[in-house]
Structure formats: structure tokens, C-alpha cells
Design a protein around this motif. Structure first.
Motif, short mmCIF file in Angstrom:
data_model
loop_
_atom_site.label_atom_id
_atom_site.label_comp_id
_atom_site.label_asym_id
_atom_site.label_seq_id
_atom_site.Cartn_x
_atom_site.Cartn_y
_atom_site.Cartn_z
N ARG A 19 0.81 -1.22 0.00
CA ARG A 19 0.00 0.00 0.00
C ARG A 19 0.83 1.26 0.00
O ARG A 19 0.41 2.30 -0.49
N ARG A 20 2.02 1.22 0.56
CA ARG A 20 2.85 2.41 0.64
C ARG A 20 3.84 2.51 -0.52
O ARG A 20 4.71 3.35 -0.51
N GLY A 21 3.74 1.63 -1.50
CA GLY A 21 4.59 1.71 -2.68
C GLY A 21 5.93 1.04 -2.55
O GLY A 21 6.78 1.19 -3.41
N ARG A 22 6.18 0.30 -1.49
CA ARG A 22 7.46 -0.38 -1.32
C ARG A 22 7.44 -1.66 -2.13
O ARG A 22 6.43 -2.34 -2.20
N PHE A 23 8.56 -1.98 -2.76
CA PHE A 23 8.63 -3.15 -3.61
C PHE A 23 9.02 -4.38 -2.82
O PHE A 23 9.96 -4.36 -2.05
N PHE A 24 8.27 -5.43 -3.00
CA PHE A 24 8.55 -6.70 -2.35
C PHE A 24 8.44 -7.79 -3.40
O PHE A 24 7.69 -7.68 -4.35
N ASP A 25 9.21 -8.84 -3.21
CA ASP A 25 9.08 -10.03 -4.03
C ASP A 25 8.37 -11.04 -3.15
O ASP A 25 8.85 -11.40 -2.09
N ARG A 26 7.20 -11.45 -3.56
CA ARG A 26 6.41 -12.38 -2.74
C ARG A 26 6.71 -13.80 -3.21
O ARG A 26 6.23 -14.22 -4.25
N PRO A 27 7.53 -14.55 -2.45
CA PRO A 27 7.78 -15.93 -2.84
C PRO A 27 6.55 -16.80 -2.57
O PRO A 27 5.62 -16.37 -1.90
N GLU A 29 6.41 -19.30 -0.70
CA GLU A 29 6.31 -19.59 0.72
C GLU A 29 5.74 -18.35 1.41
O GLU A 29 5.58 -17.32 0.80
N ARG A 30 5.50 -18.44 2.71
CA ARG A 30 4.94 -17.30 3.42
C ARG A 30 5.98 -16.19 3.58
O ARG A 30 7.17 -16.43 3.56
N GLY A 31 5.52 -14.99 3.76
CA GLY A 31 6.39 -13.85 4.05
C GLY A 31 6.79 -13.10 2.80
O GLY A 31 6.40 -13.41 1.69
N PHE A 32 7.61 -12.07 3.02
CA PHE A 32 8.09 -11.21 1.95
C PHE A 32 9.60 -11.24 1.94
O PHE A 32 10.24 -11.46 2.96
N VAL A 33 10.16 -10.93 0.80
CA VAL A 33 11.59 -10.75 0.69
C VAL A 33 11.78 -9.34 0.16
O VAL A 33 11.24 -8.97 -0.87
N PHE A 34 12.54 -8.52 0.89
CA PHE A 34 12.75 -7.14 0.50
C PHE A 34 13.76 -7.09 -0.64
O PHE A 34 14.78 -7.74 -0.60
N THR A 95 13.65 -14.11 10.93
CA THR A 95 13.83 -14.32 9.49
C THR A 95 12.49 -14.51 8.78
O THR A 95 12.46 -14.90 7.62
N ASP A 96 11.39 -14.21 9.45
CA ASP A 96 10.08 -14.42 8.83
C ASP A 96 9.74 -13.36 7.78
O ASP A 96 9.03 -13.64 6.84
N ARG A 97 10.24 -12.14 7.91
CA ARG A 97 9.96 -11.07 6.95
C ARG A 97 11.05 -10.94 5.90
O ARG A 97 10.79 -10.80 4.73
N VAL A 98 12.28 -10.91 6.36
CA VAL A 98 13.46 -10.76 5.51
C VAL A 98 14.45 -11.83 5.96
O VAL A 98 14.67 -12.00 7.16
N PRO A 99 15.05 -12.57 5.03
CA PRO A 99 15.89 -13.70 5.42
C PRO A 99 17.18 -13.35 6.16
O PRO A 99 17.79 -14.22 6.75
N ASP A 100 17.61 -12.10 6.14
CA ASP A 100 18.85 -11.72 6.82
C ASP A 100 18.66 -11.79 8.33
O ASP A 100 17.82 -11.11 8.89
N ALA A 135 11.61 -3.17 6.40
CA ALA A 135 11.20 -4.50 5.93
C ALA A 135 11.37 -5.54 7.03
O ALA A 135 10.60 -6.50 7.11
N LYS A 136 12.36 -5.35 7.89
CA LYS A 136 12.57 -6.26 9.03
C LYS A 136 11.52 -6.06 10.11
O LYS A 136 11.40 -6.86 11.02
N GLY A 137 10.75 -4.97 10.02
CA GLY A 137 9.72 -4.70 11.01
C GLY A 137 10.15 -3.73 12.09
O GLY A 137 9.42 -3.46 13.04
N VAL A 138 11.36 -3.18 11.94
CA VAL A 138 11.87 -2.21 12.92
C VAL A 138 11.20 -0.87 12.64
O VAL A 138 11.44 -0.25 11.61
N ASN A 139 10.37 -0.43 13.55
CA ASN A 139 9.69 0.85 13.40
C ASN A 139 10.19 1.85 14.43
O ASN A 139 10.52 2.97 14.09
N ALA A 140 10.27 1.44 15.68
CA ALA A 140 10.73 2.33 16.74
C ALA A 140 12.22 2.58 16.61
O ALA A 140 13.00 1.64 16.53
#
Length: 168
Positions: A19-27, A29-34, A95-100, A135-140
Motif C-alpha cells: 500500500r505504501r509503494g514499497r517493492f517486495f518479491d512475494r515468494p 512460501e509465506r512472508g516477503f523478501v525485500f 527471518t520471517d519477513r526478511v531472510p537476513d 522491511a525487518k519490522g523495525v519501526n521504533a
């Protein structure tokens, strides 16, 4: 990769914008890869208006804490980095959102440096790290983390970060 295959890959990236225009590759499997901005499918869209990235003006880092961080020896403890607390440590290790998987300060600095490509400006570099943290979910504390890591790298790799690039 043929031109047709590259065009198809770019179309897949367009269809996988959030929704915010960020590009993700949706494999499958579950989750996103940035996808970093260095990824061929995403570089075509770099001219598009990307969501707001790193802003030095939005940092709320204590100057004394930043100065201590810049003087201290890196220990490997992620909570040593201004802006990182227990919640962000868990998000960086996940590693659920980004594999790193990042579990040490050394790995976090390595990730920051790995995003620096030839010809990448300071602003682009910090934005890529900001988007990776997002992408890792770090907001704060995301802006604080970018500033802290960029300034620390500037200490031992002069020219890596330029605070003047963020002055109006």
C-alpha cells in the motif's frame, strides 16, 4: 536474462507493491523478501516517488548517547546501538519477513556496508538501510539506528556518511 524476462520480472515487482509503494518479491512460501534498490527489477523504478526514507531531522537521539556510542568499542551487543532495544533485537534476529538474520552489531554494520554500491550517494545508501530496517519490522528508533550506524562507519571509513547531505 533476456529483455523479455527482465520486463516480466519488472512487471512482477510492480504487481507486488504494498500500500505504501514499497517493492517486495512475494515468494510462494509465506512472508516477503525485500528487494534492495540495487536489485535490477527495482532499479527501473528508482525514479518513481518512493516513500519517505531516512531523515536526519527526525532523529531523537541524545547527543551524549551518540557521542558515547561513537567513542565506545563495538562489543557485538545490538542494544549498544542507540535506538535498539529488546524488541528491535528480536525483530533483527527474526527471518520471517526478511531472510537476513542479524544478531550482533558487527552483522548490522556489515549489512549497512553491504548496501553501499559504487556510485551510490549517501542519501541513497541511508535510505536503503532505512527501508531494509523497515522491511525487518523495525519501526521504533529506525532513524536513530540509521544515524548511529552511519556515524559509526564514518569514524572508521571516512566518506561513508555525509551529514551535510541532509542540510537544507
Amino acid at each position: 536474462v533476456s529483455a523479455l524476462n527482465f520486463g516480466q520480472a519488472a512487471a512482477v515487482s510492480v504487481n507486488c507493491r504494498n500500500r505504501r509503494g514499497r517493492f517486495f518479491d512475494r515468494p510462494r512460501e509465506r512472508g516477503f523478501v525485500f528487494l534492495s534498490l540495487r536489485h535490477k527489477a527495482a532499479t527501473h523504478f528508482a525514479a518513481m516517488s518512493l516513500p519517505e526514507g531516512y531523515s536526519a531531522k527526525k532523529t531523537k537521539i541524545n547527543e551524549d548517547k551518540l557521542a558515547d556510542w561513537l567513542r565506545e568499542q563495538v562489543t557485538g551487543d545490538l542494544e549498544q546501538v542507540p535506538g535498539i532495544g529488546p524488541a528491535n533485537v528480536k525483530l533483527l534476529a527474526a527471518t520471517d519477513r526478511v531472510p537476513d538474520k542479524v544478531e550482533t552489531t558487527y552483522q548490522l554494520i556489515g549489512k549497512f556496508l553491504s548496501l553501499k554500491a559504487a556510485g551510490t550517494t549517501c542519501v541513497e545508501h541511508c535510505d536503503m538501510f532505512y527501508y531494509w530496517l523497515q522491511a525487518k519490522g523495525v519501526n521504533a528508533g529506525r532513524n536513530n539506528i540509521v544515524l548511529a550506524i552511519a556515524e559509526k562507519c564514518e569514524v572508521f571509513l571516512p566518506g561513508c556518511y555525509d551529514a551535510a547531505a541532509y542540510e537544507d
